[in-house]
Every structure is written in structure tokens, then in C-alpha cells.
Design an enzyme around this catalytic site. Sequence first.
Site, PDB file in Angstrom:
ATOM      1  N   LYS A   1      33.384  35.442  45.990  1.00 23.74           N
ATOM      2  CA  LYS A   1      33.988  34.117  46.215  1.00 23.74           C
ATOM      3  C   LYS A   1      32.900  33.047  46.266  1.00 23.74           C
ATOM      4  O   LYS A   1      33.016  31.990  45.649  1.00 23.74           O
ATOM      5  CB  LYS A   1      34.809  34.126  47.512  1.00 23.74           C
ATOM      6  CG  LYS A   1      36.091  34.940  47.388  1.00 23.74           C
ATOM      7  CD  LYS A   1      36.804  35.174  48.718  1.00 23.74           C
ATOM      8  CE  LYS A   1      38.006  36.100  48.499  1.00 23.74           C
ATOM      9  NZ  LYS A   1      38.725  36.446  49.726  1.00 23.74           N
TER      10      LYS A   1
ATOM     11  N   GLN B   1      37.895  35.741  55.914  1.00 23.28           N
ATOM     12  CA  GLN B   1      38.147  37.010  55.228  1.00 23.28           C
ATOM     13  C   GLN B   1      38.810  38.005  56.182  1.00 23.28           C
ATOM     14  O   GLN B   1      38.375  38.176  57.326  1.00 23.28           O
ATOM     15  CB  GLN B   1      36.820  37.574  54.683  1.00 23.28           C
ATOM     16  CG  GLN B   1      36.967  38.801  53.799  1.00 23.28           C
ATOM     17  CD  GLN B   1      37.723  38.527  52.497  1.00 23.28           C
ATOM     18  OE1 GLN B   1      37.706  37.424  51.960  1.00 23.28           O
ATOM     19  NE2 GLN B   1      38.389  39.540  51.986  1.00 23.28           N
TER      20      GLN B   1
ATOM     21  N   ASP C   1      44.065  29.897  51.623  1.00 26.42           N
ATOM     22  CA  ASP C   1      44.565  31.263  51.485  1.00 26.42           C
ATOM     23  C   ASP C   1      46.094  31.316  51.574  1.00 26.42           C
ATOM     24  O   ASP C   1      46.698  32.344  51.262  1.00 26.42           O
ATOM     25  CB  ASP C   1      43.977  32.141  52.606  1.00 26.42           C
ATOM     26  CG  ASP C   1      43.058  33.212  52.069  1.00 26.42           C
ATOM     27  OD1 ASP C   1      43.205  33.583  50.895  1.00 26.42           O
ATOM     28  OD2 ASP C   1      42.206  33.690  52.838  1.00 26.42           O
TER      29      ASP C   1
HETATM   30  N1  GUN Z   1      41.572  40.410  52.480  1.00 27.10           N
HETATM   31  C1  GUN Z   1      42.228  40.991  51.441  1.00 27.10           C
HETATM   32  N2  GUN Z   1      42.760  40.056  50.650  1.00 27.10           N
HETATM   33  C2  GUN Z   1      42.441  38.866  51.185  1.00 27.10           C
HETATM   34  C3  GUN Z   1      42.713  37.522  50.810  1.00 27.10           C
HETATM   35  O1  GUN Z   1      43.375  37.217  49.819  1.00 27.10           O
HETATM   36  N3  GUN Z   1      42.205  36.576  51.629  1.00 27.10           N
HETATM   37  C4  GUN Z   1      41.494  36.871  52.741  1.00 27.10           C
HETATM   38  N4  GUN Z   1      41.059  35.870  53.483  1.00 27.10           N
HETATM   39  N5  GUN Z   1      41.226  38.099  53.122  1.00 27.10           N
HETATM   40  C5  GUN Z   1      41.707  39.087  52.340  1.00 27.10           C
END
Ligand code: GUN
Length: 299
Positions: A57, A101, A124
Site C-alpha cells: 500500500k 490494517q 477502507d
Molecule cells: N486486512 C485484510 N483486508 C484488509 C483491508 O481491506 N483493509 C484493512 N485495513 N485491513 C485488512
Amino acid sequence: MKSSHKPLIINGKQIASEILEELKHEISDLRAKKVTPGLAVVLVGDNPASEVYVRNKRKTCEELGIDSFAYDLPDTCSEKKLLKLIDKLNADPKIHGILVQLPLPRHINEKRILEAILPEKDVDGFHPVNVGRLLNGEDCFVSCTPAGCHALLLRSGIKPAGKHVVIVGRSNIVGKPLAALLMQKAANANATVTICHSNTRNMSKYTQEADILVAAMGVPEFIKPRMVREGAVVIDVGVNRISDPTRKSGNRLVGDVAFSGVSKKAKAITPVPGGVGPMTIAMLMKNTVKAVHMTLAKR
Ligand code: GUN
């Protein structure tokens, strides 16, 4: 009769890179107006899979010209401290999007953290305000994996309208928001949606009905050829590392779909890796740019 043609292997990597290229231009226009999109990416603890996701990311931000603000906190970080950081990021005008995350360490209440993020910075799409808006058919941040699945379909020329979409998996991150997205009364949606889950009786009855089958339950190679209708479109959201002694690494990535068999029946199918995965990051970048536009509209 078995179909003789080869299925379309939906190239998520290619489609994601097209979206990123479009965003790059949009971001360079913003930067020319002295607006630099900023994304805070918060990682707590040392989950190896999360570390890989977060690295990707941040790297993608850099490639696009988005300022990435990295916060790596130890596993021992308290909930209070994390909430304080989120308050600070909420108030910082350089930061348009905040991503924490998941999963978080067990001593931290995930719900409390996600609800602390301002809905207008919730790139998100996990905040209950955004989830509610999605269900109501209002403009909002849609979580990145469902948005990625939707974009993958549309950009592959597959229109969900009138189709029966069967989603296996009912998570808050994928199954539920994807169902909400595709059942929307909107030209690019308008699907008939069924959700199956671990308590569904006779699951094959439903999956065999699917024009578009989405596997998002997190069980390696769960969807077998006999569960899939000839000519179906199959979207595999699963990312599972399984042991494979024939590989140097001793393991390999597989999805929730038994790819080699199912691809012989499908009209189109996403691979793992290189299908939905790259789209998730592209949608995060798109949501970050959307957050910037929302800020500008409020000025
Ligand atoms: N963990 C697994 N998928 C995601 C996601 O799309 N966003 C975040 N923040 N954590 C995750």
C-alpha cells in the site's frame, strides 16, 4: 456438454495498473493545484501477512504521488494510545485517508478503533456510517475488496444487471458489502444476490445457479468444479498459503476456488494471485483521491 473454449482469465494486475495510471494523472492535476493527497497507513504488531499488505500500500502511494504517512506501532501498543493517534490523524489536514490494517492485536477493540476514524477519512469503508450509507444506496466509501470485485467485473465487460450473483462468505469486509453493492438499484448493479455461508444447507444447489460466483469464505480451494455452472463467471477473493513440498519455498498461494478444474467450466475466472488482490490496492488509492475531492468540495 463441456465447453471447448478457453476461459477468459481476468487479469486483475493489468486492470489495476490501468486504474492506477488513470489515478496518476488525476493526482498530478491535484498536485499542480498544490493539493497532495495524503494517506496514513497504521500497522500494529508484526503479523507477516499484514506487513506485506502495508508495504504494498505504501509503495503504491509513492508510485502515484500520494504522501504516505507510516505509523508502525508495537504489538504492546495500548488501545488508548492508538485512539489518540487516530484523533491526531483525524485533525490533520494533510491526511485525507486513514487506514488501520486489520487484524489488530487481541487486546485492542477493533470496532472501537474503526468507529474512531472520521467517516470522511475512512478510505477502507469500514465505519458504520459508510456501511449504512452503502446499504441505503448513498454516496460513500465502499470497502476496497468489494469495490475491486465490482470494478473487475465492469472493466471485463461483465454486467451484473439481472444476473444471479452467488457470494459464498458473509464477512463484513467482503461478502456483506459486496452483496449491498451489487443489489443496488443502479445501472452498474441491479443483480439478484444470494449469500451462502458455513450454515448453508446444500450449498451446491445455490452455487450451481450462479451466473457470477464469488468465493470469499477463506477456505483453500473450497469451490470444486461440480459446484459451478458451465459458463459461469468466477471471482476468487481467497488468499490462502498452503504447503507445497514441490516448491522451493515449501508453500504456495491458492484461492478459495479449485482453479484448474473450475477454469475448465467457467466462462471467465480470476486467478490467485493476480486477480482480486491488486484491485484492492487500486481501490484504496481511488478512495484516497475521492477523500481529497470531498475535502475540496467542502472548502
Ligand atoms: N486486512 C485484510 N483486508 C484488509 C483491508 O481491506 N483493509 C484493512 N485495513 N485491513 C485488512
